[in-house]
Design a protein around this motif. Structure first.
Motif, mmCIF file in Angstrom:
data_model
loop_
_atom_site.group_PDB
_atom_site.id
_atom_site.type_symbol
_atom_site.label_atom_id
_atom_site.label_comp_id
_atom_site.label_asym_id
_atom_site.label_seq_id
_atom_site.Cartn_x
_atom_site.Cartn_y
_atom_site.Cartn_z
ATOM 1 N N LEU A 18 0.779 -1.235 0.000
ATOM 2 C CA LEU A 18 0.000 0.000 0.000
ATOM 3 C C LEU A 18 0.810 1.285 0.000
ATOM 4 O O LEU A 18 0.227 2.353 -0.081
ATOM 5 N N GLY A 19 2.098 1.248 0.074
ATOM 6 C CA GLY A 19 2.870 2.478 0.079
ATOM 7 C C GLY A 19 4.304 2.223 -0.322
ATOM 8 O O GLY A 19 4.818 1.119 -0.211
ATOM 9 N N ALA A 20 4.954 3.258 -0.837
ATOM 10 C CA ALA A 20 6.339 3.116 -1.257
ATOM 11 C C ALA A 20 7.246 2.869 -0.061
ATOM 12 O O ALA A 20 6.945 3.275 1.067
ATOM 13 N N ILE A 21 8.359 2.199 -0.328
ATOM 14 C CA ILE A 21 9.354 1.947 0.706
ATOM 15 C C ILE A 21 10.495 2.940 0.523
ATOM 16 O O ILE A 21 11.084 3.039 -0.558
ATOM 17 N N TYR A 22 10.793 3.668 1.574
ATOM 18 C CA TYR A 22 11.911 4.605 1.565
ATOM 19 C C TYR A 22 12.892 4.190 2.648
ATOM 20 O O TYR A 22 12.500 3.906 3.783
ATOM 21 N N LEU A 23 14.177 4.189 2.275
ATOM 22 C CA LEU A 23 15.239 3.824 3.204
ATOM 23 C C LEU A 23 16.452 4.723 2.974
ATOM 24 O O LEU A 23 16.586 5.337 1.900
ATOM 25 N N PRO A 24 17.344 4.804 3.960
ATOM 26 C CA PRO A 24 18.594 5.539 3.720
ATOM 27 C C PRO A 24 19.284 5.023 2.459
ATOM 28 O O PRO A 24 19.257 3.825 2.163
ATOM 29 N N LYS A 25 19.896 5.945 1.698
ATOM 30 C CA LYS A 25 20.508 5.577 0.427
ATOM 31 C C LYS A 25 21.574 4.491 0.602
ATOM 32 O O LYS A 25 22.365 4.531 1.534
ATOM 33 N N TYR A 26 21.548 3.553 -0.340
ATOM 34 C CA TYR A 26 22.523 2.464 -0.302
ATOM 35 C C TYR A 26 23.934 3.013 -0.478
ATOM 36 O O TYR A 26 24.198 3.870 -1.332
ATOM 37 N N ASN A 27 24.841 2.514 0.333
ATOM 38 C CA ASN A 27 26.256 2.869 0.242
ATOM 39 C C ASN A 27 27.036 1.622 0.628
ATOM 40 O O ASN A 27 26.949 1.150 1.771
ATOM 41 N N LYS A 28 27.783 1.084 -0.305
ATOM 42 C CA LYS A 28 28.461 -0.188 -0.041
ATOM 43 C C LYS A 28 29.473 -0.086 1.095
ATOM 44 O O LYS A 28 29.867 -1.097 1.678
ATOM 45 N N ASP A 29 29.890 1.146 1.423
ATOM 46 C CA ASP A 29 30.866 1.335 2.498
ATOM 47 C C ASP A 29 30.199 1.619 3.846
ATOM 48 O O ASP A 29 30.889 1.741 4.864
ATOM 49 N N LYS A 30 28.881 1.738 3.855
ATOM 50 C CA LYS A 30 28.145 2.029 5.096
ATOM 51 C C LYS A 30 26.988 1.038 5.205
ATOM 52 O O LYS A 30 25.913 1.276 4.656
ATOM 53 N N PRO A 31 27.189 -0.098 5.863
ATOM 54 C CA PRO A 31 26.146 -1.128 5.933
ATOM 55 C C PRO A 31 24.816 -0.560 6.442
ATOM 56 O O PRO A 31 24.789 0.273 7.352
ATOM 57 N N LEU A 32 23.739 -1.020 5.827
ATOM 58 C CA LEU A 32 22.394 -0.602 6.209
ATOM 59 C C LEU A 32 21.635 -1.810 6.739
ATOM 60 O O LEU A 32 21.609 -2.874 6.100
ATOM 61 N N TYR A 33 21.005 -1.628 7.897
ATOM 62 C CA TYR A 33 20.208 -2.695 8.509
ATOM 63 C C TYR A 33 18.761 -2.234 8.607
ATOM 64 O O TYR A 33 18.482 -1.069 8.924
ATOM 65 N N ILE A 34 17.847 -3.147 8.322
ATOM 66 C CA ILE A 34 16.413 -2.823 8.381
ATOM 67 C C ILE A 34 15.711 -3.794 9.309
ATOM 68 O O ILE A 34 16.115 -4.961 9.436
ATOM 69 N N GLY A 35 14.678 -3.310 9.980
ATOM 70 C CA GLY A 35 13.941 -4.135 10.933
ATOM 71 C C GLY A 35 12.475 -4.260 10.554
ATOM 72 O O GLY A 35 11.864 -3.306 10.064
ATOM 73 N N PHE A 36 11.925 -5.442 10.759
ATOM 74 C CA PHE A 36 10.492 -5.697 10.640
ATOM 75 C C PHE A 36 9.980 -6.029 12.034
ATOM 76 O O PHE A 36 10.587 -6.854 12.742
ATOM 77 N N PHE A 37 8.864 -5.415 12.413
ATOM 78 C CA PHE A 37 8.401 -5.511 13.797
ATOM 79 C C PHE A 37 6.972 -6.056 13.880
ATOM 80 O O PHE A 37 6.193 -5.954 12.939
ATOM 81 N N ASN A 38 6.680 -6.636 15.057
ATOM 82 C CA ASN A 38 5.383 -7.258 15.347
ATOM 83 C C ASN A 38 5.155 -8.484 14.469
ATOM 84 O O ASN A 38 4.077 -8.696 13.914
ATOM 85 N N THR A 39 6.177 -9.306 14.411
ATOM 86 C CA THR A 39 6.183 -10.510 13.574
ATOM 87 C C THR A 39 6.036 -11.797 14.396
ATOM 88 O O THR A 39 6.319 -12.881 13.896
#
Length: 468
Positions: free
Chosen positions: A388-409
């Motif tokens: 139902l909505g677009a996903i926005y995340l911090p811009k990908y940077n191969k030198d700065k690992p990005l972690y994402i969380g899913f909650f209430n699972t």
């Protein structure tokens, strides 16, 4: 122009929220620094925060207590945990700290009940409400539980044959309930639930099978709505029809004293989530009392069966974005280090939405992305069309690992995903960590299960030692 990920969340939602706060550019959940979990345990990672199970049980009990006091409701309230949401021992151990009861749905559930009795987690005062379509082993296990002295076991009759099968195996007197086959929402592909007995057939069934039977005591009418307890015309209409059946049955059956309003509360699936739990509980109690007072019958004890509400908001999952694939001018795919089909199967099976946010890098600029899993299946994704909505995340940077969380699972994902078994494309099951607090409020963590390795999977497939 505000283009940081923090600005996006701050301008789009009410943030921070009760369970979600920030420490600089790191997300905290229930005041747990999730980046510290990542640093200690790695990813992909599943985690369960045990105190939230008790928190939700206490919340529901408070809502029902307030509603009963408001309307001077004389019936009792019993909170049952619906085991099918999560059968794990750590869930049961936490839940049964709160003087609650249990609802079962299949044969092996009864074996769990017996383990809980042996360990003292529950006792003979604990109600065991046995739902579901009952095959031979389920009938046998229910009968064993009753024959061994657990008088508060209530098998809920789902079809006419079950009643005779139970009588054949249970020695002496026992209690039963009857499940109403509720009508489904108009958008469903069928009109009536496959579970239970039709509204018009319940009183005739009681007269024919139970009324003159000295060994059987009808105690409960069970009402379940597949869509859960929601403030809709459909829900209130079905509750009204249920109350008419209860009143008709009560006038002929004095032993009937309980109404089970099965069908759970919704849980938070976005930062926009709004639901007035206290209003819904109060109005349910009010409607039951009005109907019974007008008919001059005693109000019933109220049973609820909360599964997802009990355990759903206690858990989450963290993934690392491994790589970004630019597939065309508009679509950027962030590839996670696991599979949605494997670890969050409801996102694939029923397009379920979970709360999703970045764990780190909240002060970085953001971009619109799609999220892809590791399997070679085209359906292994979590994206805007499904949710139902677009996903926005911090811009990908191969030198700065990005972690994402899913909650209430915390509800259903392990059982539907086949915990401990084989997964699509042999993607391994993640490490799972339990989080608790000691008597001083300090966090304590332990590994419940390690990530599957090749040997685990090969043994299941028959490639283990000694196989030919």
């Amino acid at each position: 122009m505000n283009t940081r990920y923090f600005d996006l969340i701050d301008q789009t939602f009410y943030f921070p929220q009760e369970e979600f706060t920030l420490n600089k550019d790191h997300l905290l959940w229930h005041n747990i620094d999730l980046m510290k979990l990542v640093e200690q345990y790695g990813t992909p990672l599943k985690f369960t925060y045990l105190p939230q199970i008790s928190n939700n049980i206490r919340r529901a009990k408070d809502w029902f207590r307030a509603a009963r006091e408001k309307y001077n409701y004389e019936g009792e309230y019993y909170y049952c945990y619906c085991t099918k949401s999560s059968h794990f021992e750590y869930v049961m151990n936490e839940a049964f700290k709160n003087n609650i009861h249990i609802e079962t749905s299949s044969a092996f559930d009864i074996n769990i009940v017996e383990k809980l009795l042996e360990s003292g987690k529950i006792n003979n005062k604990t109600f065991v409400v046995c739902n579901g379509f009952k095959r031979d082993q389920y009938i046998t296990n229910i009968a064993r539980l009753i024959n061994n002295g657990h008088d508060n076991t209530i098998p809920v009759i789902d079809n006419y044959e079950e009643f005779d099968l139970l009588q054949d195996e249970i020695k002496g007197k026992f209690k039963v309930g009857i499940r109403i086959a509720a009508e489904e929402e108009p958008k469903f592909e069928f009109y009536t639930s496959r579970l239970g007995i039709g509204y018009r057939n319940i009183v005739p069934f009681y007269r024919k099978q139970i009324h003159d039977n000295p060994n059987v005591e009808l105690k409960m009418l069970h009402f379940f709505i597949n869509t859960g307890i929601r403030d809709t015309l459909y829900y209130w209409n079905e509750l009204s029809k249920c109350l008419k059946v209860y009143i008709s049955l009560k006038k002929e059956c004095p032993s009937l004293d309980s109404l089970n309003i099965g069908g759970g509360f919704p849980i938070k699936n976005s930062l926009h989530f709004e639901y007035d739990y206290q209003y819904m509980v109060s109005e349910i109690i009010n409607q039951i009392k009005i109907a019974c007072d007008e008919a001059d019958v005693e109000v019933p004890n109220i049973f609820t069966e909360f599964g997802s509400f009990t355990v759903g908001e206690s858990a989450g999952a963290i993934y690392e974005v491994l790589y970004q694939k630019q597939q065309n001018d508009r679509e950027k795919w962030n590839m996670i280090d696991s599979s949605f089909i494997t670890t969050l199967p409801d996102t694939w099976a029923i397009n379920k939405r979970f709360i999703m946010m970045a764990i780190n890098r909240w002060n970085d600029q953001y971009e619109r992305v799609l999220l892809g899993g590791l399997t070679c299946d085209s359906d292994d994704y979590y994206n805007s069309e499904q949710n139902l909505g677009a996903i926005y995340l911090p811009k990908y940077n191969k030198d700065k690992p990005l972690y994402i969380g899913f909650f209430n699972t915390g509800a259903y994902q392990e059982s539907i995903g086949g915990y401990g078994g084989l997964h699509h494309c042999l993607i391994p099951q993640p490490k799972h960590v339990l989080i608790d607090r000691d008597e001083n409020g300090f966090l304590a963590t332990e590994v419940f299960s390690e990530e599957q390795n090749a040997e685990d999977v090969l043994n299941i497939l028959g490639y283990g030692k000694g196989k030919k």
